[in-house]
Motif scaffolding. Sequence first.
Motif, PDB file in Angstrom:
ATOM      1  N   LEU A  21     -11.862  13.438  19.121  1.00  0.00           N
ATOM      2  CA  LEU A  21     -11.737  13.805  17.453  1.00  0.00           C
ATOM      3  C   LEU A  21     -11.341  13.191  17.168  1.00  0.00           C
ATOM      4  N   GLU A  22      -9.757  12.393  18.201  1.00  0.00           N
ATOM      5  CA  GLU A  22      -8.873  11.222  17.500  1.00  0.00           C
ATOM      6  C   GLU A  22      -9.506   9.743  17.336  1.00  0.00           C
ATOM      7  N   ALA A  23     -10.529   9.874  18.814  1.00  0.00           N
ATOM      8  CA  ALA A  23     -11.426   8.438  18.586  1.00  0.00           C
ATOM      9  C   ALA A  23     -12.068   8.593  17.552  1.00  0.00           C
ATOM     10  N   ALA A  24     -12.734   9.641  16.730  1.00  0.00           N
ATOM     11  CA  ALA A  24     -13.860   9.373  15.809  1.00  0.00           C
ATOM     12  C   ALA A  24     -13.336   8.991  14.587  1.00  0.00           C
ATOM     13  N   LEU A  25     -11.224   9.458  14.549  1.00  0.00           N
ATOM     14  CA  LEU A  25     -10.352   9.435  13.289  1.00  0.00           C
ATOM     15  C   LEU A  25     -10.298   7.837  13.612  1.00  0.00           C
ATOM     16  N   VAL A  26      -9.659   7.730  13.854  1.00  0.00           N
ATOM     17  CA  VAL A  26      -9.192   6.122  14.264  1.00  0.00           C
ATOM     18  C   VAL A  26     -10.313   5.022  14.247  1.00  0.00           C
ATOM     19  N   ALA A  27     -11.986   4.883  14.532  1.00  0.00           N
ATOM     20  CA  ALA A  27     -12.483   4.239  14.535  1.00  0.00           C
ATOM     21  C   ALA A  27     -12.783   3.505  12.909  1.00  0.00           C
ATOM     22  N   ALA A  28     -12.606   5.250  11.992  1.00  0.00           N
ATOM     23  CA  ALA A  28     -13.521   4.436  10.693  1.00  0.00           C
ATOM     24  C   ALA A  28     -12.006   4.257   9.756  1.00  0.00           C
ATOM     25  N   VAL A  29     -11.079   4.375  10.116  1.00  0.00           N
ATOM     26  CA  VAL A  29      -9.470   3.417   9.417  1.00  0.00           C
ATOM     27  C   VAL A  29     -10.509   2.948   8.096  1.00  0.00           C
ATOM     28  N   ASP A  30     -10.574   1.857   8.937  1.00  0.00           N
ATOM     29  CA  ASP A  30     -11.113   0.699   7.669  1.00  0.00           C
ATOM     30  C   ASP A  30     -11.950   0.065   8.161  1.00  0.00           C
ATOM     31  N   HIS A  31     -12.237  -0.807   6.325  1.00  0.00           N
ATOM     32  CA  HIS A  31     -13.588  -1.843   6.805  1.00  0.00           C
ATOM     33  C   HIS A  31     -13.369  -2.706   5.425  1.00  0.00           C
ATOM     34  N   GLY A  32     -12.050  -3.159   5.458  1.00  0.00           N
ATOM     35  CA  GLY A  32     -11.843  -4.147   4.507  1.00  0.00           C
ATOM     36  C   GLY A  32     -12.339  -4.487   3.277  1.00  0.00           C
ATOM     37  N   PRO A  33     -11.078  -4.836   2.060  1.00  0.00           N
ATOM     38  CA  PRO A  33     -11.546  -4.640   1.313  1.00  0.00           C
ATOM     39  C   PRO A  33     -12.551  -5.345  -0.009  1.00  0.00           C
ATOM     40  N   GLN A  34     -14.185  -5.018   0.726  1.00  0.00           N
ATOM     41  CA  GLN A  34     -15.736  -5.182   0.206  1.00  0.00           C
ATOM     42  C   GLN A  34     -15.952  -4.009   0.565  1.00  0.00           C
ATOM     43  N   ALA A  35     -14.759  -2.959   0.684  1.00  0.00           N
ATOM     44  CA  ALA A  35     -15.625  -1.152   0.858  1.00  0.00           C
ATOM     45  C   ALA A  35     -14.614  -0.844  -0.381  1.00  0.00           C
ATOM     46  N   PRO A  36     -16.035   0.043  -1.106  1.00  0.00           N
ATOM     47  CA  PRO A  36     -14.886   0.110  -2.752  1.00  0.00           C
ATOM     48  C   PRO A  36     -14.029   0.912  -2.488  1.00  0.00           C
ATOM     49  N   SER A  37     -13.589   2.117  -1.468  1.00  0.00           N
ATOM     50  CA  SER A  37     -12.635   2.904  -1.685  1.00  0.00           C
ATOM     51  C   SER A  37     -11.170   1.685  -1.356  1.00  0.00           C
ATOM     52  N   ILE A  38     -10.993   0.873  -0.514  1.00  0.00           N
ATOM     53  CA  ILE A  38      -9.886   0.178  -0.237  1.00  0.00           C
ATOM     54  C   ILE A  38      -9.768  -0.784  -1.628  1.00  0.00           C
ATOM     55  N   ALA A  39     -11.174  -1.666  -1.985  1.00  0.00           N
ATOM     56  CA  ALA A  39     -10.992  -2.705  -3.027  1.00  0.00           C
ATOM     57  C   ALA A  39      -9.781  -1.633  -3.875  1.00  0.00           C
ATOM     58  N   VAL A  40     -10.363  -0.268  -4.356  1.00  0.00           N
ATOM     59  CA  VAL A  40     -10.287   0.566  -5.153  1.00  0.00           C
ATOM     60  C   VAL A  40      -8.084   0.499  -5.609  1.00  0.00           C
ATOM     61  N   ALA A  41      -8.335   0.889  -4.406  1.00  0.00           N
ATOM     62  CA  ALA A  41      -6.658   1.231  -3.652  1.00  0.00           C
ATOM     63  C   ALA A  41      -5.984   0.044  -3.964  1.00  0.00           C
ATOM     64  N   ARG A  42      -6.930  -1.031  -3.748  1.00  0.00           N
ATOM     65  CA  ARG A  42      -5.760  -1.927  -4.210  1.00  0.00           C
ATOM     66  C   ARG A  42      -5.453  -3.073  -5.234  1.00  0.00           C
ATOM     67  N   ILE A  43      -6.945  -2.533  -6.152  1.00  0.00           N
ATOM     68  CA  ILE A  43      -6.587  -1.973  -7.694  1.00  0.00           C
ATOM     69  C   ILE A  43      -5.567  -1.719  -8.563  1.00  0.00           C
ATOM     70  N   ALA A  44      -5.640  -0.590  -7.505  1.00  0.00           N
ATOM     71  CA  ALA A  44      -4.819   0.504  -8.368  1.00  0.00           C
ATOM     72  C   ALA A  44      -3.146  -0.199  -8.432  1.00  0.00           C
ATOM     73  N   ALA A  45      -3.039  -0.767  -6.914  1.00  0.00           N
ATOM     74  CA  ALA A  45      -1.998  -1.222  -6.386  1.00  0.00           C
ATOM     75  C   ALA A  45      -1.174  -1.627  -7.463  1.00  0.00           C
ATOM     76  N   THR A  46      -2.140  -2.918  -8.062  1.00  0.00           N
ATOM     77  CA  THR A  46      -1.105  -3.867  -8.656  1.00  0.00           C
ATOM     78  C   THR A  46      -1.470  -3.507 -10.339  1.00  0.00           C
ATOM     79  N   CYS A  47      -1.981  -2.290 -10.757  1.00  0.00           N
ATOM     80  CA  CYS A  47      -1.583  -1.822 -12.257  1.00  0.00           C
ATOM     81  C   CYS A  47      -0.588  -0.817 -11.867  1.00  0.00           C
ATOM     82  N   GLY A  48       0.471  -0.795 -11.493  1.00  0.00           N
ATOM     83  CA  GLY A  48       2.062  -0.244 -11.272  1.00  0.00           C
ATOM     84  C   GLY A  48       1.673   1.392 -11.427  1.00  0.00           C
ATOM     85  N   VAL A  49       1.145   1.166 -10.656  1.00  0.00           N
ATOM     86  CA  VAL A  49       0.964   2.830 -10.317  1.00  0.00           C
ATOM     87  C   VAL A  49       2.450   3.180  -9.135  1.00  0.00           C
TER      88      VAL A  49
END
Length: 288
Positions: A62-90
């Motif tokens: 289970l831990e290996a599966a959780l480790v494997a999917a942590v990130d896929h870079g800013p081209q991934a929508p979820s990561i991009a949205v996190a970075r965009i939101a972070a620049t909005c002062g939230v």
Amino acid sequence: MSGRPEKTPQDWWATGIIEMRPGHIAMRGYAIEDLIGRVSYAEMVYLMTRGELPGREAAALLEAALVAAVDHGPQAPSIAVARIAATCGVGINNAMASAINTLGDVHGGAGEQCVALYGEIAAALPEGEIDPEALHRAAGEAIDALAARGIRHVPGFGHRFHPLDPRAPRLLGLVDRAAEAGTVTGRFAAIARAVEAVLAARKGKPIPMNIDGATAVVFAELGFPPPLCRGLFVLSRSVGVLAHAWEEMQSGERNKGPIPRHLIWSYTGQPARPVPKPREDQDEASTH
């Protein structure tokens, strides 16, 4: 009145997950002070979602599966949205919530869908040793059923960036090792490889398993129901979301949009045109 007894205040949020009173906290019957320092995060995830502590080998999978999917870079929508939101002062929690809320059926849901697919194939097979011919037939029928529902992309297979997703073979190797040790059956690993083989035969080229297909093998082997598997992916990806949101917060950027400021998006609407005159102006002009 319905005839049913009214719930007491104590029963309003009755739960089998946690017991808590002054000076006492217990998760699924285990005192928290006994869990701290003795149980890993993956074991805690398993305990909270499944009700029992897993064996060490199952927890490692289970831990290996959780480790494997942590990130896929800013081209991934979820990561991009996190970075965009972070620049909005939230706050960082708002940035994380914004990102996690993008994890739907298309981005983030393939693991759940793939576990369901594996389960459908498993249900069509007899118990015990799997006949390869029956396995491939069941895999083909499941793929046909997806196509009949208008689903062209088999969840968990193929990747728009990676000809071979480097995470998948590593996870499958760990599942194979766990199957040899008797920790899991290996049944779902065989099913996943059969799906991969059927797709390759039909397409005339390899359609390799991706991270969703590989983590789905792990989750299915460990007995997680499909809806929980999306939640497990959210837990995993939240680590990358947190890291990217925090990094972007240190950049000093403000209101950072999805494309650099010197680039302008393509406009596909009407060409330039005059605003129609108000009706009263038209009426006045017609009287002269």
